[in-house]
Scaffold this motif. Structure first.
Motif, PDB file in Angstrom:
ATOM      1  N   TRP A 230      41.881  46.079  46.124  1.00 13.37           N
ATOM      2  CA  TRP A 230      41.306  46.687  44.921  1.00 13.37           C
ATOM      3  C   TRP A 230      42.410  47.202  44.009  1.00 13.37           C
ATOM      4  CZ3 TRP A 230      41.909  51.900  43.620  1.00 13.37           C
ATOM      5  CH2 TRP A 230      41.152  52.347  42.533  1.00 13.37           C
ATOM      6  N   ARG A 231      43.425  47.825  44.581  1.00 14.69           N
ATOM      7  CA  ARG A 231      44.517  48.388  43.793  1.00 14.69           C
ATOM      8  C   ARG A 231      45.312  47.287  43.081  1.00 14.69           C
ATOM      9  NH1 ARG A 231      49.831  49.594  44.127  1.00 14.69           N
ATOM     10  NH2 ARG A 231      50.530  51.551  43.172  1.00 14.69           N
ATOM     11  N   LYS A 232      45.588  46.188  43.811  1.00 16.77           N
ATOM     12  CA  LYS A 232      46.303  45.069  43.176  1.00 16.77           C
ATOM     13  C   LYS A 232      45.510  44.514  41.997  1.00 16.77           C
ATOM     14  CE  LYS A 232      47.021  42.344  46.677  1.00 16.77           C
ATOM     15  NZ  LYS A 232      47.494  41.143  47.411  1.00 16.77           N
ATOM     16  N   ALA A 233      44.184  44.391  42.189  1.00 17.56           N
ATOM     17  CA  ALA A 233      43.341  43.870  41.113  1.00 17.56           C
ATOM     18  C   ALA A 233      43.306  44.841  39.937  1.00 17.56           C
ATOM     19  CB  ALA A 233      41.927  43.628  41.647  1.00 17.56           C
ATOM     20  N   ARG A 234      43.304  46.137  40.227  1.00 19.74           N
ATOM     21  CA  ARG A 234      43.287  47.155  39.167  1.00 19.74           C
ATOM     22  C   ARG A 234      44.566  47.073  38.319  1.00 19.74           C
ATOM     23  NH1 ARG A 234      44.725  52.865  39.668  1.00 19.74           N
ATOM     24  NH2 ARG A 234      43.827  54.034  37.923  1.00 19.74           N
ATOM     25  N   VAL A 235      45.723  46.933  38.981  1.00 20.00           N
ATOM     26  CA  VAL A 235      46.999  46.815  38.268  1.00 20.00           C
ATOM     27  C   VAL A 235      47.021  45.540  37.429  1.00 20.00           C
ATOM     28  CG1 VAL A 235      49.485  46.508  38.566  1.00 20.00           C
ATOM     29  CG2 VAL A 235      48.266  48.189  39.961  1.00 20.00           C
ATOM     30  N   PHE A 236      46.549  44.435  38.028  1.00 23.22           N
ATOM     31  CA  PHE A 236      46.527  43.161  37.308  1.00 23.22           C
ATOM     32  C   PHE A 236      45.628  43.253  36.081  1.00 23.22           C
ATOM     33  CE2 PHE A 236      44.909  38.983  36.304  1.00 23.22           C
ATOM     34  CZ  PHE A 236      46.031  38.179  36.381  1.00 23.22           C
ATOM     35  N   LYS A 237      44.496  43.914  36.220  1.00 23.70           N
ATOM     36  CA  LYS A 237      43.550  44.039  35.109  1.00 23.70           C
ATOM     37  C   LYS A 237      44.177  44.780  33.934  1.00 23.70           C
ATOM     38  CE  LYS A 237      38.927  45.842  34.070  1.00 23.70           C
ATOM     39  NZ  LYS A 237      37.748  46.551  34.637  1.00 23.70           N
ATOM     40  N   LYS A 238      44.951  45.811  34.226  1.00 21.27           N
ATOM     41  CA  LYS A 238      45.593  46.589  33.166  1.00 21.27           C
ATOM     42  C   LYS A 238      46.668  45.782  32.444  1.00 21.27           C
ATOM     43  CE  LYS A 238      44.868  51.259  34.989  1.00 21.27           C
ATOM     44  NZ  LYS A 238      45.517  52.493  35.483  1.00 21.27           N
TER      45      LYS A 238
ATOM     46  N   ILE B 137      42.827  32.778  41.234  1.00 19.02           N
ATOM     47  CA  ILE B 137      43.128  34.149  41.685  1.00 19.02           C
ATOM     48  C   ILE B 137      44.256  34.146  42.718  1.00 19.02           C
ATOM     49  CG2 ILE B 137      40.812  35.006  41.166  1.00 19.02           C
ATOM     50  CD1 ILE B 137      40.194  34.929  44.169  1.00 19.02           C
ATOM     51  N   GLN B 138      44.354  33.056  43.492  1.00 19.38           N
ATOM     52  CA  GLN B 138      45.455  32.971  44.454  1.00 19.38           C
ATOM     53  C   GLN B 138      46.797  32.902  43.737  1.00 19.38           C
ATOM     54  OE1 GLN B 138      45.379  29.499  46.992  1.00 19.38           O
ATOM     55  NE2 GLN B 138      46.726  30.424  48.501  1.00 19.38           N
ATOM     56  N   LYS B 139      46.871  32.133  42.660  1.00 19.12           N
ATOM     57  CA  LYS B 139      48.114  32.041  41.879  1.00 19.12           C
ATOM     58  C   LYS B 139      48.475  33.386  41.258  1.00 19.12           C
ATOM     59  CE  LYS B 139      47.909  27.113  40.703  1.00 19.12           C
ATOM     60  NZ  LYS B 139      47.739  26.117  39.608  1.00 19.12           N
ATOM     61  N   ALA B 140      47.457  34.195  40.967  1.00 19.38           N
ATOM     62  CA  ALA B 140      47.698  35.513  40.383  1.00 19.38           C
ATOM     63  C   ALA B 140      48.018  36.561  41.437  1.00 19.38           C
ATOM     64  CB  ALA B 140      46.481  35.949  39.577  1.00 19.38           C
TER      65      ALA B 140
END
Length: 442
Positions: A410-418, A285-288
């Protein structure tokens, strides 16, 4: 005889009480959460030796001793007494100098007979001693080997009084999540007393072996009272476990969360396969460009409407209070940080410098705030009301930054998920897998 009746000059007792209150006030501000466990083990009378680990220099005796109502005498390293001014102050403020190997020059005799004699006499007056048994403070998350001083003093006191000294050894574990940071968390855990009398017979037969055995017992008991990584290599595992628990339980330093982390680490610190799985997840997750905070909240708050979609509105509403609190408390918080940075000391002393500086900057800020409000309203009552609002806004500012950080992650994870649904599923699955392992063992 009660220790409270021990012959300490009333003026020194008053000085100790004032210093203790000052330390309590400083730590109440410095730490966001300070959990104290095992207070029932402090309900004792008579002589005792308080022994703790030593990961955070001068903060350790304060954290170990602040919950103890009796006056503590501190065994301190001899180097602190070399300056005549500090020697005069420390010798009158409950400190006993002890020479370590690093405190004497090559070829110089390392004589601690005077320190032992002073310790024996103090215990015979029903006094209390504090010893940081690792001898040297290093900002690590594991308990290092202990020096033998505490065991030698306890067994020596028993010998001097024919096994009737009544001395107890109280183990104390100190666990800091980030020792040098302002508004961090820490836990103090007091363990059940150790009776050195149990080593009395062994001491008669082989003194050095009895000292070593008692020292190892003390170390094991202290280790059992804190989150012990075992070695430097185990520290990332401790940090990762704390992050997983903290994100699931925002009030991380509550009792259940602390024991969950402590017990899980103790059971698995040698489990290399599990540690590699933890490390693999956090590395991925750090690399992402993500954090566990973002992965957790995106995995658990996905349906509209929820608090994260409302967060920008919430932050906007409370932003005036945030700006007031942040503006008022900026200098009192920033100046101690700047002082610690400019002094360029060992990182383990940063918390000491920040807290000591804060004892000046925070009262000055409160005084300035009161004076400013009084000059505006020309009323003492409204000046006190304004001061209460300033203090309240400081907590609002702290909460604002916490909420904003969680929302951003949370927002960064949401964008990554999409954008990367496959990789996201792998992250979420890995996290769920190690969480099941963590909570299944609890």
């Amino acid at each position: 005889m009660s220790y409270r009746n021990a012959p300490i000059h009333p003026f020194l007792r008053l000085i100790y009480a004032l210093l203790r209150f000052t330390a309590w006030a400083g730590m109440s501000v410095f730490y966001r959460r300070r959990l104290v466990l095992g207070r029932e083990h402090l309900d004792f009378d008579g002589p005792a030796i308080i022994v703790s680990n030593h990961p955070n220099t001068m903060m350790d005796p304060l954290n170990a001793g602040i919950s103890i109502h009796q006056e503590l005498f501190f065994l301190a390293n001899y180097g602190l007494f070399k300056n005549p001014v500090s020697r005069w102050i420390l010798s009158r403020l409950f400190c006993i100098p002890v020479k370590r190997k690093e405190d004497v020059a090559e070829g110089e005799a390392r004589d601690n007979d005077a320190a032992f004699e002073q310790s024996f006499q103090h215990l015979e007056k029903n006094g209390l001693l504090y010893i940081a048994a690792e001898g040297v403070s290093w900002m690590n998350r594991y308990v290092r080997p202990f020096k033998t001083g505490a065991a030698r003093i306890a067994l020596g006191a028993e010998r001097r009084q024919g096994g009737q000294s009544g001395v107890k050894i109280i183990p104390v574990g100190l666990s800091y999540d980030t020792p040098n940071l302002f508004r961090s968390n820490m836990t103090v855990e007091y363990g059940a007393p150790i009776d050195p009398k149990l080593w009395g017979e062994a001491d008669q037969q082989d003194h050095e072996k009895a000292v070593d055995d008692l020292t190892e017992e003390i170390r094991n008991r202290v280790s059992a009272c804190c989150i012990d990584a075992g070695s430097e290599a185990g520290e990332p595992f401790v940090h990762q476990t704390e992050l997983l628990v903290r994100n699931r339980r925002p009030g991380f330093n509550d009792k259940k969360a602390y024991f969950l982390v402590k017990e899980f680490v103790a059971k698995n610190i040698l489990n290399e396969e599990l540690k590699n799985r933890f490390d693999g997840y956090f590395t991925a997750i750090q690399k992402a460009g993500l954090t566990d905070t973002g992965v957790y909240f995106q995995s658990n708050y996905t349906k509209k409407p929820d608090v994260f979609y409302l967060t920008p509105f919430i932050l906007l509403v409370i932003s005036p209070l945030f700006l007031l609190g942040y503006g008022f408390w900026f200098l009192p918080c920033w100046l101690p940080w700047l002082l610690a940075k400019q002094m360029k000391v060992y990182v383990g002393y940063e918390s000491n410098i920040k807290m000591l500086a804060g004892l000046f900057t925070f009262p000055l800020a409160l005084w300035a705030g009161w004076k400013l409000a009084f000059s505006l309203f020309e009323s003492s009552l409204w000046a006190w009301v304004a001061l209460a609002i300033f203090i309240f806004c400081g907590f609002v500012a702290e909460a604002f930054m916490d909420i904003a950080t969680r929302w951003w992650e949370w927002r960064k994870a949401r964008v990554f998920k999409k954008r990367n649904s496959t990789a996201w599923s792998q992250f979420a699955d890995k996290r769920e897998e190690i969480l099941k392992e963590l909570y299944a063992q609890h």
